[in-house]
Design a protein around this motif. Structure first.
Motif, short mmCIF file in Angstrom:
data_model
loop_
_atom_site.label_atom_id
_atom_site.label_comp_id
_atom_site.label_asym_id
_atom_site.label_seq_id
_atom_site.Cartn_x
_atom_site.Cartn_y
_atom_site.Cartn_z
N SER A 98 9.91 -3.49 -2.40
CA SER A 98 9.67 -2.05 -1.75
C SER A 98 8.67 -1.81 -0.06
O SER A 98 8.48 -0.94 0.34
CB SER A 98 7.78 -1.13 -2.46
OG SER A 98 6.88 -1.67 -2.81
N LEU A 99 8.42 -3.32 0.28
CA LEU A 99 7.66 -2.92 2.24
C LEU A 99 8.81 -2.73 2.89
O LEU A 99 8.95 -2.29 3.71
CB LEU A 99 7.38 -4.77 2.58
CG LEU A 99 6.30 -5.26 1.83
CD1 LEU A 99 5.95 -6.61 1.84
CD2 LEU A 99 5.45 -4.08 1.73
N VAL A 100 10.89 -2.95 2.01
CA VAL A 100 10.92 -2.73 2.96
C VAL A 100 10.97 -1.08 3.10
O VAL A 100 11.80 -0.39 4.00
CB VAL A 100 12.42 -3.18 2.87
CG1 VAL A 100 12.80 -4.40 2.74
CG2 VAL A 100 13.37 -2.35 1.63
N ARG A 101 10.56 0.05 2.25
CA ARG A 101 10.62 1.44 2.31
C ARG A 101 9.25 1.90 3.42
O ARG A 101 9.05 2.78 2.96
CB ARG A 101 10.42 1.54 0.81
CG ARG A 101 11.63 1.55 0.47
CD ARG A 101 11.64 1.67 -1.14
NE ARG A 101 13.13 1.60 -1.27
CZ ARG A 101 13.52 0.15 -2.77
NH1 ARG A 101 12.83 -0.47 -2.23
NH2 ARG A 101 14.45 0.54 -3.20
N VAL A 102 8.52 0.59 3.75
CA VAL A 102 7.41 1.36 4.45
C VAL A 102 7.20 0.59 5.81
O VAL A 102 7.62 -0.44 6.16
CB VAL A 102 5.61 0.37 3.34
CG1 VAL A 102 4.39 0.84 4.28
CG2 VAL A 102 5.87 0.62 2.36
N ASP A 103 6.68 1.48 6.98
CA ASP A 103 6.51 1.07 7.97
C ASP A 103 5.32 0.30 7.80
O ASP A 103 4.32 0.26 7.47
CB ASP A 103 5.72 2.54 8.58
CG ASP A 103 5.59 2.20 10.35
OD1 ASP A 103 6.25 1.25 11.01
OD2 ASP A 103 4.33 2.28 10.81
N GLN A 104 5.47 -0.74 8.80
CA GLN A 104 4.40 -2.14 8.64
C GLN A 104 3.36 -2.04 9.68
O GLN A 104 2.20 -2.61 9.35
CB GLN A 104 5.38 -3.39 9.70
CG GLN A 104 6.71 -3.57 8.33
CD GLN A 104 5.98 -3.98 6.69
OE1 GLN A 104 5.31 -5.28 6.81
NE2 GLN A 104 6.84 -3.44 6.30
N LEU A 105 3.36 -0.85 10.56
CA LEU A 105 1.95 -0.86 11.37
C LEU A 105 0.93 0.23 10.75
O LEU A 105 -0.06 0.05 10.12
CB LEU A 105 2.06 -0.18 12.91
CG LEU A 105 1.60 0.12 13.59
CD1 LEU A 105 0.44 -1.14 13.72
CD2 LEU A 105 1.97 1.32 14.77
N THR A 106 1.76 1.27 9.83
CA THR A 106 0.53 2.65 9.61
C THR A 106 -0.07 2.61 8.81
O THR A 106 -0.76 2.57 7.62
CB THR A 106 1.27 4.04 10.03
OG1 THR A 106 2.50 3.90 9.28
CG2 THR A 106 1.90 4.27 11.35
N GLY A 107 1.64 1.53 7.65
CA GLY A 107 1.06 1.81 5.92
C GLY A 107 1.64 3.07 5.49
O GLY A 107 1.71 3.06 4.19
N ALA A 108 2.61 3.86 6.39
CA ALA A 108 3.22 5.13 5.66
C ALA A 108 4.77 4.53 5.92
O ALA A 108 4.94 3.83 5.97
CB ALA A 108 3.40 6.34 6.75
#
Length: 540
Positions: A376-386
């Motif tokens: 699911s990390l590919v669905r989350v912005d790595q910088l902001t967590g949004a």
């Protein structure tokens, strides 16, 4: 008859006018000139000193013409020259008045010394614009344009065409032709050659673009086929979706680097988790094999016990004394005790194996859940967590389907951080990243648990608010705007305040996602145009 005067510009760089750059801060006044007949002009004196008005303007072109109009003799020419020089400002004017004094006294020796001094100190220092024999003349605009064009073709085009040797060779030949061109040569052949090269490059660019698009479509088709072969919820689905989203948009370097870095991290973590799952499954398999082997041993022992009981029964029937019967009973009890111990050990082993299997199953479930979480990390912005675009697309699809089924409202807020480039310029990219993280943290702390925020671009975010009426969504946006503007954050000891402009829109049943975002985007730009730091509602 005197020559007709020509129009002379007051800023002409030629003749004595070029000496004006040496003017002092207080200009000298020109001597008084009579137009006819020419007389030697004497400067005004007092106690032997020349009196010079402090604010007289430099001699004009008309006055110069009048000075030399009727000068026909050496003495009058010398006097006109002295008066003309005296009409210039600064030190040169002082030298002209020295020439006037010498001319008025007919002291030609002094006049010569003053003229020599004038030439040596002022005129000789003027750079000669005529090149010396054999020297390279300065390049004109035509030569400069030629050199720039040669540099463009030789460096830029040849680098771009290095994968196409024939085109690179043609570009090199074009560069050599441009380099050898001279201003006195015709441009038509060179222009025709450049047009042909440009046409060939344009044709090649179109072919490369078509091949590039075809390759992208083939790759996307391959990924779609692989995705269809996988089960729903498979950990590989997220990676395939991320790459397909990347192929669907513009392939800029930053986006490619970000996606590659994210996938590398996901693949690394997935590899570790898959290895743990494989080890757990292998351990479970070994436990089951051991348990089955023990059951086989127990069955064999039971068979032996059955044979021993049969033997003891026959021996009891054939017994002739009580002592012999006692020995048989002891042997039966001993065999029975051994079988009971084996059965008890088997039961304990069975319980232990069952516990180990349950622990292994729990570990496998935990690892598989972690694997899903990593995917699911590919669905989350790595910088902001949004959420990122992929995560928001899935969320909108799910929430819009639910809103259509239940009839509940669904609102969207599109916001853009005001003057984000200035924040980056003033505090660096780390300061800009900190501002984005502060924004997301504040949004998540302000919104309801059912609301979600996604990062759409550099400083652009989307907030999805399910089950929120339009007025409530506007009130939430206003409250969020006030909280953001009133809560600066610290970065490297500096307080940074941010604001945003936003557009809020309510979803129409059946409306595509892009249409809803476009309406909110227009409202957001209206907020920007109206002065920023405000919310504008989109038309329903």
């Amino acid at each position: 008859m005197a020559d007709t005067p020509k129009e002379i510009s007051g800023t002409s760089p030629g003749g004595l006018r070029r000496l004006w750059s040496r003017a002092r801060s207080t200009p000298a006044a020109p001597a008084v000139v009579e137009s006819t007949p020419l007389a030697v002009v004497r400067p005004a004196t007092s106690n032997g000193k020349t009196l010079v008005p402090a604010s007289a303007p430099p001699i004009s072109a008309a006055e110069l013409f009048a000075l030399f109009a009727q000068a026909r003799e050496p003495a009058t020419l010398a006097a006109a020259f002295a008066a003309g020089v005296a009409g210039l400002p600064g030190e040169v004017g002082d030298m002209g008045r020295r020439l006037q004094t010498a001319c008025a006294a007919a002291d030609w020796e002094e006049y010569g010394r003053a003229a020599r001094h004038l030439i040596d100190k002022y005129l000789r220092t003027i750079p000669d614009e005529t090149p010396l024999p054999g020297a390279t003349p300065p390049a004109g605009e035509a030569e400069q344009l030629r050199d720039l064009l040669h540099h463009t073709v030789a460096v830029a085009l040849e680098a771009l065409l290095q994968d196409d040797p024939p085109m690179a060779e043609q570009s090199h030949a074009m560069a050599q032709s441009i380099k050898q061109w001279q201003p006195n040569q015709p441009l038509a052949p060179l222009a025709q050659q450049l047009k042909e090269l440009s046409h060939a490059i344009g044709q090649r660019a179109r072919e490369a673009s078509d091949a590039h698009d075809l390759m992208r479509s083939l790759f996307d088709l391959l990924l779609e086929n692989v995705g269809e072969l996988l089960e729903d919820g498979n950990w590989l689905q997220g990676q395939i979706a991320a790459v397909r989203d990347l192929l669907a948009g513009p392939l800029d370097r930053a986006c490619l680097e970000q996606t590659r870095a994210g996938l590398r991290e996901v693949i690394y973590k997935q590899g570790l988790l898959k290895h743990g799952i494989a080890e757990s499954k292998e351990a479970m398999k070994e436990m089951m094999v051991t348990f089955v082997d023990r059951l086989d041993g127990m069955a064999a022992s039971t068979g032996i016990y059955h044979d021993r009981i049969t033997y003891h029964a026959q021996a009891i029937r054939n017994a002739r004394s009580v002592a012999e019967l006692g020995r048989r009973m002891d042997e039966i009890l001993l065999d029975t005790t051994q079988v009971q111990e084996q059965a008890l050990n088997a039961r304990n082993n069975l319980l232990e194996a069952r516990q180990q299997v349950e622990l292994a199953e729990q570990r496998i479930q935990r690892l598989e859940q972690e694997l899903q979480d990593v995917t699911s990390l590919v669905r989350v912005d790595q910088l902001t967590g949004a959420l990122n675009r992929r995560g928001f697309d899935e969320l909108f699809k799910r929430e819009s389907t639910r809103a259509l089924r239940t009839g509940q409202p669904l609102c969207l807020l599109l916001l853009d951080v005001d003057d984000f480039r200035e924040i980056n310029a003033r505090h660096g990219h780390l300061g800009g990243d900190a501002a984005l993280c502060h924004l997301v943290n504040t949004v998540q702390a302000t919104l309801r648990g059912s609301d979600a925020v996604a990062r759409f671009g550099g400083e652009e975010f989307v907030i999805l608010m399910p089950d929120a009426p339009f007025r409530e969504a506007q009130a939430t946006a206003t409250r969020l705007l006030q909280r953001i503007s009133q809560r600066p954050f610290l970065h490297e000891g500096q307080r940074i305040s941010i604001t945003f402009s936003a557009g809020v829109a309510c979803w129409r049943p059946g409306e595509p996602q892009d249409a809803l975002i476009e309406r909110a985007d227009k409202a957001m730009y209206q907020a920007k145009s109206a002065g920023k730091n405000r919310i504008v509602a989109a038309l329903e």
